[in-house]
Design an enzyme around this catalytic site. Structure first.
Site, mmCIF file in Angstrom:
data_model
loop_
_atom_site.group_PDB
_atom_site.id
_atom_site.type_symbol
_atom_site.label_atom_id
_atom_site.label_comp_id
_atom_site.label_asym_id
_atom_site.label_seq_id
_atom_site.Cartn_x
_atom_site.Cartn_y
_atom_site.Cartn_z
ATOM 1 N N LYS A 74 0.812 -1.230 0.000
ATOM 2 C CA LYS A 74 0.000 0.000 0.000
ATOM 3 C C LYS A 74 0.842 1.277 0.000
ATOM 4 C CE LYS A 74 -3.143 -2.593 -0.381
ATOM 5 N NZ LYS A 74 -3.510 -2.683 -1.797
ATOM 6 N N HIS A 139 7.489 -7.627 -1.238
ATOM 7 C CA HIS A 139 7.243 -6.802 -0.053
ATOM 8 C C HIS A 139 8.216 -7.185 1.065
ATOM 9 C CE1 HIS A 139 3.753 -4.872 -1.658
ATOM 10 N NE2 HIS A 139 2.925 -5.888 -1.526
ATOM 11 N N ARG A 161 6.144 5.191 1.515
ATOM 12 C CA ARG A 161 5.017 6.130 1.632
ATOM 13 C C ARG A 161 4.794 6.468 3.103
ATOM 14 N NH1 ARG A 161 -1.202 5.036 -0.575
ATOM 15 N NH2 ARG A 161 -1.737 7.240 -0.780
ATOM 16 N N SER A 169 -4.802 3.291 3.409
ATOM 17 C CA SER A 169 -4.931 2.528 2.169
ATOM 18 C C SER A 169 -5.137 1.039 2.469
ATOM 19 C CB SER A 169 -3.668 2.756 1.321
ATOM 20 O OG SER A 169 -3.825 2.190 0.054
ATOM 21 N N GLY A 294 -5.391 7.680 -4.305
ATOM 22 C CA GLY A 294 -3.999 8.025 -4.580
ATOM 23 C C GLY A 294 -3.664 9.441 -4.140
#
Ligand SMILES: Nc1ncnc2c1ncn2[C@@H]1O[C@H](COP(=O)(O)OS(=O)(=O)O)[C@@H](OP(=O)(O)O)[C@H]1O
Length: 326
Positions: A74, A139, A161, A169, A294
């Protein structure tokens, strides 16, 4: 919960006796949905994912030109996959109708090492991915892939992020996968687990720091990107990505609008509007659920000031002295 509905990484039906024995020796806990997790080499995984990681570590043989796209879930994985595919594919002179991104979801084009490829065996058939360069994703934190890749000149791109947008998210995605309304009690239990570091692929900060430090130590091998910077300055960031991958945009391409073409092709609006992304599934997850708003800062619509303070304090403390900031 119907186990058939779960993605393969989260189930526990692919585990060998040897891995069961390994898992039984590891720190463990059960998440708020009753799914069992364990901490393997410092990272929290569902049991099937441990099998994928073990198989990968045992069997993956990197090629010099391989590209590995890494991320915390995410954090912009789908976007990074699309941009990388578009950068690599642009030399192949596609007509407007036969570009791979128009006929498949980015996750169908770039497979996850530990779920899609290595979950069943340590020697999966990779012949389908023989075009050069091969592009894979993961990941896993850097320390889980480092030993396998350290002697290879292959390249790793990490997208990071802001933790609060990542959490929101995830919350949206969990509810979407289960086809339920957004539910605050799910957010609260996910928040707790994020803060404790026991969330899938957590601790979140260890994941970030593994790639951040790796990129400082070996910037030719590891590129560290931020979702927020990609949103704020997409042209500069995509050029940075293309340069790092060894497929820079030529002056002529820059002048004839090629950079914008790639960005437009990979925009959330464009990808989410394509038929292939409105329908279809990958790994039991619907393509459409990989696209939402987004936006940077969407967490402000959902987290309380107390939650904001708590998570900010944790992240600040954990990243202190690293030079990494959000
Ligand atoms: N093309 C493109 N451009 C910009 N942003 C995009 C794009 N595709 C997906 N997204 C947004 O990324 C969030 C999903 O994260 P991931 O792609 O990392 O998810 S996953 O780990 O692959 O499941 C999720 O963010 P949120 O909207 O905040 O939930 C998606 O909307």
């Amino acid at each position: 919960m119907d186990l058939k509905e779960l993605s393969s990484g989260v189930k526990d039906d692919k585990i060998s006796e040897e891995t069961k024995s390994l898992i039984s020796s590891l720190p463990s806990h059960t998440d708020s949905h009753g799914l069992k997790m364990c901490k393997y080499q410092g990272c929290w995984y569902y049991h099937n994912t441990v099998q994928g990681v073990v198989n990968f570590q045992r069997g993956f043989q990197p090629q010099d030109t391989d590209i590995i796209l890494a991320s915390n879930p995410k954090s912009g994985t789908t976007w990074l996959k699309a941009l990388t595919v578009a950068i690599l594919e642009r030399s192949r002179n596609h007509s407007s109708s036969n570009h791979p991104l128009l006929s498949d979801n980015p996750h169908g084009i770039v497979p996850f090492l530990e779920f899609d490829l290595y979950i069943e065996s340590s020697s999966p058939d990779l012949s389908k991915y023989s075009s050069v360069p091969r592009v894979f994703s993961t990941h896993m934190p850097l320390h889980a892939i480092h030993e396998t890749l350290k002697d290879s000149p292959c390249k790793i791109v990490y997208v990071a992020r802001n933790v609060k947008d990542t959490l929101i998210s995830w919350w949206y995605f969990r509810c979407a996968v289960r086809k339920i309304e957004l539910n605050r009690s799910i957010l609260e239990s996910m928040f707790k687990s994020f803060c404790e570091g026991t969330f899938f692929y957590g601790p979140y900060w260890e994941h970030l720091l593994s790639y951040w430090r790796g990129s400082l130590e070996d910037p030719k091998k590891i590129l560290f990107m931020k979702y927020e910077e990609m949103k704020a300055e997409p042209r500069a960031q995509i050029k940075r990505l293309a340069d790092f991958l060894g497929y820079p945009f030529t002056k002529e391409e820059e002048e004839n609008g090629c950079v914008d073409e790639v960005l437009n092709l990979c925009s959330l609006r464009n990808l989410s509007g394509l038929e292939v992304n409105k329908t279809g599934k990958v790994n039991n997850m619907e393509h459409k659920d990989f696209y939402r708003k987004g936006e940077v800062g969407d967490w402000k619509n959902y987290l309380t000031p107390e939650m904001e303070n708590q998570i900010d304090m944790i992240i600040q403390e954990k990243l202190q002295g690293s030079g990494l900031k959000f």
